[in-house]
Design an enzyme around this catalytic site. Structure first.
Site, short mmCIF file in Angstrom:
data_model
loop_
_atom_site.label_atom_id
_atom_site.label_comp_id
_atom_site.label_asym_id
_atom_site.label_seq_id
_atom_site.Cartn_x
_atom_site.Cartn_y
_atom_site.Cartn_z
N GLY A 187 0.75 -1.01 0.01
CA GLY A 187 0.03 0.10 -0.12
C GLY A 187 0.89 1.18 -0.06
O GLY A 187 1.72 1.45 0.83
N SER A 188 0.61 2.07 -1.05
CA SER A 188 1.40 3.20 -1.17
C SER A 188 0.96 4.11 -2.27
O SER A 188 -0.13 4.22 -2.58
CB SER A 188 2.92 2.74 -1.19
OG SER A 188 2.72 1.68 -2.30
#
Length: 218
Positions: A187-188
């Site tokens: 997640g980013s």
């Protein structure tokens, strides 16, 4: 054939071992049939999640110095003119792409050129869409000099779940549009900083495909 990114090999092997062990141990030591099946299903689900996260689908890039392609898969969450304080120290057009845990997390070079700047910054783990994530989260900043656009900056930003950013860009290296530039785990977000006046082919809320989709033209 499904390909997996090299950054996931170790985690995939460990998860596979845990999955097999969990299935066998549940079968041997738990006498409640429904509970045995539930644990086994959870083990298999964990393996599937890890495999899908580290998948690395082959993308065919049409190399073109007059285009900027999406560096990652995800959703366009920011398009605005902002002051870029680290490298340019002037106004640029920021385009931010948010990656959820179910997106492909390979980072690809948005254009061909020479790496002029590459720096890692330790930091916080605010949610990736937080306004201060660009300047306060763990991140890497890379500047590519391209013959058509000049200097373009992209920034890999860790999110609340991302605990490791992998950046392959080294200064003075010549890179090719669409090739592997790194990986962000769990997640980013990636920010692009383009020259003012760059013609965009995307709008807020669009979902983009890294390595193939053109997001800007000269």
């Amino acid at each position: 054939m499904i390909r997996f990114h090299k950054e996931g090999y170790k985690i995939i092997v460990i998860t596979f071992i845990i999955t097999i062990a969990g299935i066998l141990l549940a079968e041997k030591f738990i006498d409640i049939n429904w509970l045995t099946k539930a644990i086994q299903i959870l083990c298999i689900a964990l393996l599937i999640i890890v495999l899908q996260f580290f998948r690395n689908p082959k993308r065919i890039t049409k190399i073109n110095d007059n285009t900027v392609i999406a560096p990652v898969d995800g959703k366009v969450v920011v398009i605005e003119e902002v002051e870029e304080p680290e490298y340019f120290k002037d106004k640029r057009l920021q385009v931010s792409i948010f990656m959820s845990p179910i997106n492909v997390h390979v980072t690809r070079y948005a254009m061909s050129g020479t790496i002029k700047y590459s720096k890692y910054h330790p930091g916080k783990y605010l949610v990736a869409w937080h306004p201060k994530a660009s300047t306060e989260n763990e991140r890497t900043t890379v500047v590519i000099n391209n013959s058509t656009f000049g200097d373009i900056l992209y920034r890999q930003i860790a999110g609340a779940l991302a605990k490791r950013i992998v950046n392959y860009a080294t200064e003075s290296e010549t890179v090719i549009q669409g090739t592997d530039a790194g990986f962000i785990k769990f997640g980013s977000r990636v920010d692009l900083y383009l020259p003012l006046g760059t013609k965009l082919n995307v709008k807020l809320g669009d979902k983009v495909k890294g390595g193939t989709q053109v997001i800007a033209n000269k």
